[in-house]
Design a protein around this motif. Sequence first.
Motif, PDB file in Angstrom:
ATOM      1  N   GLU A 196       6.303   6.364 -43.121  1.00 26.40           N
ATOM      2  CA  GLU A 196       5.996   4.908 -42.057  1.00 26.40           C
ATOM      3  C   GLU A 196       6.617   3.993 -42.892  1.00 26.40           C
ATOM      4  OE1 GLU A 196       4.210   3.914 -39.205  1.00 26.40           O
ATOM      5  OE2 GLU A 196       4.246   6.259 -38.762  1.00 26.40           O
ATOM      6  N   PRO A 197       7.680   3.544 -42.261  1.00 24.55           N
ATOM      7  CA  PRO A 197       8.288   2.307 -42.860  1.00 24.55           C
ATOM      8  C   PRO A 197       7.571   1.109 -43.260  1.00 24.55           C
ATOM      9  CG  PRO A 197       8.941   2.453 -40.628  1.00 24.55           C
ATOM     10  CD  PRO A 197       8.278   3.733 -40.929  1.00 24.55           C
ATOM     11  N   GLU A 198       7.851   0.597 -44.370  1.00 24.12           N
ATOM     12  CA  GLU A 198       7.169  -0.743 -44.818  1.00 24.12           C
ATOM     13  C   GLU A 198       7.909  -1.810 -44.347  1.00 24.12           C
ATOM     14  OE1 GLU A 198       5.941  -3.456 -48.689  1.00 24.12           O
ATOM     15  OE2 GLU A 198       7.402  -1.517 -49.037  1.00 24.12           O
ATOM     16  N   ALA A 199       7.241  -2.813 -43.718  1.00 20.12           N
ATOM     17  CA  ALA A 199       7.850  -4.061 -43.039  1.00 20.12           C
ATOM     18  C   ALA A 199       7.725  -4.996 -44.024  1.00 20.12           C
ATOM     19  CB  ALA A 199       7.166  -4.421 -41.495  1.00 20.12           C
ATOM     20  N   THR A 200       8.596  -5.590 -44.209  1.00 23.35           N
ATOM     21  CA  THR A 200       8.649  -6.784 -45.389  1.00 23.35           C
ATOM     22  C   THR A 200       9.848  -7.895 -45.056  1.00 23.35           C
ATOM     23  OG1 THR A 200       8.756  -7.385 -47.752  1.00 23.35           O
ATOM     24  CG2 THR A 200      10.146  -5.710 -46.682  1.00 23.35           C
ATOM     25  N   ALA A 224      21.499   0.806 -42.701  1.00 24.05           N
ATOM     26  CA  ALA A 224      20.186   1.053 -42.172  1.00 24.05           C
ATOM     27  C   ALA A 224      20.183   1.160 -40.856  1.00 24.05           C
ATOM     28  CB  ALA A 224      19.509  -0.077 -42.710  1.00 24.05           C
ATOM     29  N   ASN A 225      21.032  -0.085 -40.114  1.00 21.88           N
ATOM     30  CA  ASN A 225      20.903  -0.027 -38.714  1.00 21.88           C
ATOM     31  C   ASN A 225      21.624   1.240 -38.015  1.00 21.88           C
ATOM     32  OD1 ASN A 225      19.054  -2.228 -38.417  1.00 21.88           O
ATOM     33  ND2 ASN A 225      20.838  -3.706 -39.074  1.00 21.88           N
ATOM     34  N   ARG A 226      22.872   1.451 -38.712  1.00 21.36           N
ATOM     35  CA  ARG A 226      23.365   2.679 -38.179  1.00 21.36           C
ATOM     36  C   ARG A 226      22.472   3.825 -37.933  1.00 21.36           C
ATOM     37  NH1 ARG A 226      27.648   3.155 -41.171  1.00 21.36           N
ATOM     38  NH2 ARG A 226      29.281   2.409 -39.858  1.00 21.36           N
ATOM     39  N   GLY A 227      21.702   4.097 -39.205  1.00 18.71           N
ATOM     40  CA  GLY A 227      20.754   5.098 -39.162  1.00 18.71           C
ATOM     41  C   GLY A 227      19.637   5.077 -38.168  1.00 18.71           C
ATOM     42  N   GLN A 287      11.371  -0.552 -44.744  1.00 16.31           N
ATOM     43  CA  GLN A 287      12.232   0.033 -45.753  1.00 16.31           C
ATOM     44  C   GLN A 287      11.248   1.356 -46.344  1.00 16.31           C
ATOM     45  OE1 GLN A 287      12.260  -2.670 -48.866  1.00 16.31           O
ATOM     46  NE2 GLN A 287      10.137  -2.623 -49.415  1.00 16.31           N
ATOM     47  N   ASP A 288      11.871   2.472 -46.796  1.00 15.91           N
ATOM     48  CA  ASP A 288      11.301   3.729 -47.192  1.00 15.91           C
ATOM     49  C   ASP A 288      10.499   3.463 -48.358  1.00 15.91           C
ATOM     50  OD1 ASP A 288      13.209   3.866 -49.271  1.00 15.91           O
ATOM     51  OD2 ASP A 288      14.193   5.224 -47.974  1.00 15.91           O
ATOM     52  N   ASP A 289       9.862   4.615 -48.862  1.00 19.79           N
ATOM     53  CA  ASP A 289       9.061   4.519 -49.991  1.00 19.79           C
ATOM     54  C   ASP A 289       9.853   4.241 -51.363  1.00 19.79           C
ATOM     55  OD1 ASP A 289       7.052   5.285 -48.444  1.00 19.79           O
ATOM     56  OD2 ASP A 289       7.064   7.387 -48.839  1.00 19.79           O
ATOM     57  N   ALA A 327      16.461   0.244 -47.368  1.00 17.82           N
ATOM     58  CA  ALA A 327      16.106  -0.318 -45.857  1.00 17.82           C
ATOM     59  C   ALA A 327      16.657   0.860 -44.932  1.00 17.82           C
ATOM     60  CB  ALA A 327      16.982  -1.423 -45.738  1.00 17.82           C
ATOM     61  N   VAL A 328      15.763   0.940 -44.102  1.00 24.34           N
ATOM     62  CA  VAL A 328      15.910   1.738 -42.737  1.00 24.34           C
ATOM     63  C   VAL A 328      16.155   0.667 -41.361  1.00 24.34           C
ATOM     64  CG1 VAL A 328      14.839   3.694 -43.815  1.00 24.34           C
ATOM     65  CG2 VAL A 328      13.554   2.048 -42.124  1.00 24.34           C
TER      66      VAL A 328
END
Length: 292
Positions: free
Chosen positions: A30-34, A46-49, A225-227, A231-232
């Motif tokens: 679950e990505p962390e929003a920051t 990140a945005n392409r992925g 972002q992931d763990d 950035a995702v």
Amino acid sequence: MRDGRRGRVGRKRPQISTREPIIQEPEPFEPEATRREAGSGESTRANRGWWDRNADEYQVEHGTFLGDDRFVWGPEGLDEIEAELLGPMEELAGKDVLEIGAGAAQCSRWLAAQGARPVALDLSHRQLQHALRIGAKGVGLVEADAGALPFADASFDLACSAYGALPFVADPVKVLREVHRVLRPGGRFVFSVTHPIRWAFPDEPGPEGLTVTSSYFDRTPYVEQDDAGRAVYVEHHRTVGDRVRDVVAGGFRLVDLVEPQWPAWNTQEWGGWSPLRGNLIPGSAIFVCERS
């Protein structure tokens, strides 16, 4: 057309049925929003992925609203057939048009139906696969970064972007200069983004989205972002003044700034957009620019 997703982490992923098999890989986290800094390279990766992973869900969630060949500028539902921000419909025939951040090329497909010669450009391979799935007759498809357009100078008469590219790049002036380069003199570039005032409010469609909780002047990007802190997903905030200065720095003249009102017929929610919020504060900003 694309939407921002601030505050919308961890949505349930619907299934999709298309003309080709789809393999959905489960997200391992679950990505962390920051809010933190994110440069051009990190934002692009990140945005392409993110769009490659989420294109299927996006087309399921919004495909009916967008249609297969409709040109809509934002969640309010302002349609180019009514707004004519690119110019009179009867003058589109024969025009070379570049759509940036085209997604499944719905806008370009509409332009082709008017007799224009559109090219739909997107960073996401998966989004362009959806363009092929729907059908790309009369539309050129190009996978590329909006900050490095693979076209010769003065290749297009018009350019457009409905929530594509500009909300997601760290250096919008670079994109604007590239668009300026590939447009012919007198060419028009029209782009829509989340209205900057929305960044002061929670990205929620209900009453909780009506109270200011952040500084409008905080330009710190929204990052998921992931763990490991990678950035995702990245979205960048610019104030209205920033956007105007970016347009001028990109070599354009600002002709109009359109803030669509929420129409009575539109009863749906789209992320943080809703009739409740749309009747009180603007949700989209559309910049109409001309190349000197």
